[in-house]
Design an enzyme around this catalytic site. Structure first.
Site, PDB file in Angstrom:
ATOM      1  CG  HIS A 693     -31.499  19.265  58.353  1.00 11.87           C
ATOM      2  ND1 HIS A 693     -32.464  19.187  58.636  1.00 11.87           N
ATOM      3  CD2 HIS A 693     -30.870  18.913  59.361  1.00 11.87           C
ATOM      4  CE1 HIS A 693     -32.733  19.275  59.814  1.00 11.87           C
ATOM      5  NE2 HIS A 693     -31.725  19.106  60.323  1.00 11.87           N
ATOM      6  CB  CYS A 725     -35.382  21.760  61.555  1.00 12.96           C
ATOM      7  SG  CYS A 725     -34.719  20.990  63.217  1.00 12.96           S
TER       8      CYS A 725
END
Length: 753
Positions: A693, A725
């Protein structure tokens, strides 16, 4: 006389996600800070004016944020880790560095951890408090600034702030001091804020304390009392509202009503015991803010049910002391159904977004007879027909549908022999960067400006390039990149019966990340194969194994707006049966590893421990097992979870009976590893070695260090190496070097072990 009304919070991203695009332009250097602030001011003004025109009496301010309100609170009171201040950036950039990291000429820092906000799909930034920190109110803070800004528009608002008890309970502590050690200075700083707001002309201040709906220990109760006894006796000439949401405050209700708050805001939607608590008594000198309109779902309120609830409340609280409004902030729903021009009017009449909820609140408060009659007719009509085949299939499920054979350990041996992967196998979570070119191709196909053949040809080209790139990088288990997918839930929902999709049903997930949750409209079933064509094509491009990529039933449900006419359990099982068909189709077509993401497993976990199994885990875990219980032992099942707290449900995660689980760990300092070791976790694991992120590129040394920490707690034969992720939101510029460093680190560790 009508009942007074309130709103806990209003959406802030803009009807067309204006804030998201403005912030992202600022990150790229394409937009000046003053232009970003102009966009923000326009969005704040829109929300205040919309609430004012709807006749809302208590309108919140300071519910806006550039990234997250908890992070705003930390900066308001000077709780900013030294590593961010040491960058010597301006205040806004320091704030964004804490939110999503920074890597540039001023330094290299990771972002603060991010976790789920209670039982929602929103994520908050976890504040970090060191022994040297002191709560000190900033000279110019967002609460006072926003109040004055609204006042200049002729709107007198209720400034709202994350309360000190919730802030201290959600924070992490890096030294020997804990929450109680900061109670007095926090109370002093919050009291100063209340005084400044009073001097600015504010009549009320709202302290948001949702942490009171958790289980509250005696020590935590004393912490709460000590803080507010200090604040409420500080002498600030301002009325105080204690605001709670996402549940009831059964552990502290008797203490709360004895404290000197002028008003208490209680949740009557998710607060199972709120009405019972109220019936034990409520002070005659306080206002009750009753959250009776759901702030988390998009269905119309049933006015007859709401009026029955109000009648119960008014047996205890006189009408002049009652204020009705939302159960929580409207941050969790889209702006307005007026932007939904493609949905049929017979569908839209059942929906209520933020602006429609303002109307509902006012109509209920006014006792509008015409509105009540129309609402009654709406709820007497048949919304959707039952699919008996689906319901019969759910009713026919038995224990064998949820049990995979042979045992995990037998499967593990079979799969190690079958795949012959190296120690510490490397992989990614699924998606690769969604470039402008990829998005344009999908949009063109959706608009009909290119043919299906052109659309497929483009995606196949991207898949082939993605496979080649992964082979060049040296990853062991590959993915196809998911270029055909707009969203990990919407993609599947569009191919299943029972789902509806909106044009502009955007809500904020975190920071600039916005999602458009689909709507469970009716009984759910699979229409046809959803991913097989893409996975088979990808597998033909390489001799290495390519994972099939699916989203699990619990995440599909938790990231949708669910029905309210049947249980969550029944909806999850319906979706589970649909995904099971896809799993078996992938296996039949030669896909040997299938990842079934359950990123949102914890999302609907009840906030009170006593309810975890009976109300959620007892159906959520079996819903996942249903999806993969029928596959062969040679087929390896992966799952993935992100940005949540797993430590206390780690045994339940093991009971999902997957073969491999990957999860977010990098921003949480790998703390979950201790829980894995303590639980004697059997499933093979891939704790994320770097945070996707953030745009920063992790070094080889950084990843090696993370792997070394993992190997202190995880058996080497069970450890996978992966990001935390999917890479969808990242750019190619940082993705490739990050993965190259990941592979290099894995090879260094292999040579050592």
């Amino acid at each position: 006389m009508s009942i007074k009304t309130f709103v806990t919070g209003f959406p802030r991203i803009g009807k067309k996600r204006e804030l998201k695009f403005a912030i992202e332009s600022y990150f790229k250097g394409e937009l000046a800070a003053c232009e970003l602030e102009k966009t923000a001011a326009e969005l704040r003004a829109y929300g205040w004016k919309k609430q004012q025109s709807a006749g809302i009496n208590f309108i919140p301010s300071n519910d806006f944020s550039f990234y997250d309100n908890v992070l705003d609170t930390a900066f308001t009171f000077g709780i900013v880790p030294e590593r961010y201040k040491a960058l010597a950036l301006n205040e806004l950039d320091t704030y964004f560095a804490a939110a999503h990291g920074y890597q540039g000429e001023k330094g290299d820092v990771k972002a603060l951890p991010m976790k789920k906000w209670f039982n929602t799909n929103y994520h908050y930034i976890v504040p970090e408090i060191s022994d040297n920190d002191n709560f000190e109110l900033k000279a110019e803070n967002s609460a006072v600034k926003a109040f004055k800004e609204a006042l200049s528009l002729g709107i007198k608002t209720v400034p709202t702030v994350i309360g000190p008890y919730t802030f201290l309970r959600l924070a992490t502590y890096t030294g020997s001091k804990k929450a109680a050690d900061f109670a007095l200075q926090a109370a002093t700083a919050y009291s100063k804020l209340a005084l400044e707001l009073a001097n600015a002309g504010a009549e009320y201040i709202s302290f948001a304390e949702p942490a009171l709906v958790f289980d509250v220990t005696d020590d935590e109760k004393e912490l709460f009392k000590s803080i507010y006894e200090a604040i409420l006796s500080s002498g600030a000439k301002i009325k105080t509202i204690l605001t709670t949401y996402f549940g009831d405050i059964r552990d502290v209700y008797s203490e709360v009503i004895k404290l000197g708050f002028d008003a208490i805001n209680l949740d009557f939607i998710e607060g199972k015991k709120t009405i019972e608590l109220l019936e034990t008594g409520f002070p005659k000198d306080k206002l009750l803010f009753a959250g009776i309109v759901c702030g988390k779902n998009i269905w119309r309120a049933d006015y007859s049910v709401k009026n029955e609830l109000i009648a119960k409340i008014q047996r205890i609280v006189p009408q002049e002391n009652l204020v009705i409004g939302t159960s929580c902030s409207l941050l969790h729903v889209p702006y307005t159904t007026a932007e939904e021009t493609k949905l049929d009017s017979d569908v839209l009449k059942h929906f209520s977004y933020a602006e429609e909820k303002l109307v509902e609140i006012k109509e209920i408060a006014n006792g509008d007879e015409a509105a009540l009659k129309a609402n009654k007719a709406l709820f007497e009509s048949e919304r959707t027909a039952k699919d008996n085949a689906v319901r019969n299939a759910v009713n026919a499920l038995n224990d064998s549908d949820f049990e995979r054979k042979p045992s995990f350990y037998e499967r593990e041996k079979i799969q190690h022999k079958e795949f012959n992967l190296p120690l510490f196998p490397t992989t990614t979570i699924g998606s690769f960067p969604q470039t402008k070119e990829v998005r344009s191709n999908r949009a063109a196909y959706k608009k009909g400006t290119i043919t299906k053949e052109q659309y497929v040809e483009f995606n196949q080209k991207k898949i082939a390039e993605c496979i080649k790139l992964q082979e060049e990088i040296g990853l062991d288990v590959l993915v196809h990149g998911e270029f055909e997918r707009n969203d990990m839930v919407e993609y599947f929902g569009t191919q299943m019966n029972g789902y509806l999709f909106t044009q502009n049903g955007w809500v904020q997930s975190y920071g600039t990340r916005c999602v458009k949750p689909p709507v469970v409209w009716g009984d759910v079933s699979r229409r046809c194969a959803m991913t097989v064509e893409w996975s088979v094509f990808a597998q033909k491009q390489t001799q290495k194994i390519v994972k099939g990529m699916l989203t699990g039933p619990v995440t599909i449900l938790n990231w949708s707006f669910p029905r309210e006419d049947i249980s969550l359990k029944e909806q999850a099982l319906q979706i589970g049966l649909a995904i099971r068909e896809e799993v078996l189709d992938l296996e039949k077509n030669g896909i040997k590893i299938i990842q079934i993401d359950e990123a949102a497993l914890r999302e609907k976990l009840p906030l009170r421990h006593a309810d975890w199994h009976s109300e959620y885990l007892d159906w959520a875990i079996p819903s996942f097992r249903l999806v993969h219980a029928k596959v062969k032992p040679e087929t390896q099942i992966h799952t993935h979870m992100c940005y949540s707290e797993f430590n206390d449900i780690i045994r339940d995660i093991d009971a999902m009976d997957a073969d491999v689980i990957t999860f977010e760990a990098s921003r949480a300092d790998l703390k979950i590893l201790d829980a894995l070791k303590a639980a004697d976790f059997r499933t093979e694991v891939g704790p994320g070695v770097y945070d996707i992120h953030s745009a920063r590129v992790p070094s080889v040394e950084e990843i090696v260090e993370a792997l070394e920490k993992m190997l202190l707690r995880v058996e080497k034969s069970k450890l996978w190496v992966n990001p935390d992720c999917g890479l969808k939101t990242r750019g190619e510029a940082e993705t490739v070097p990050s993965l190259q460093n990941l592979v290099a680190a894995a090879k260094l560790i292999r040579n050592k072990y």
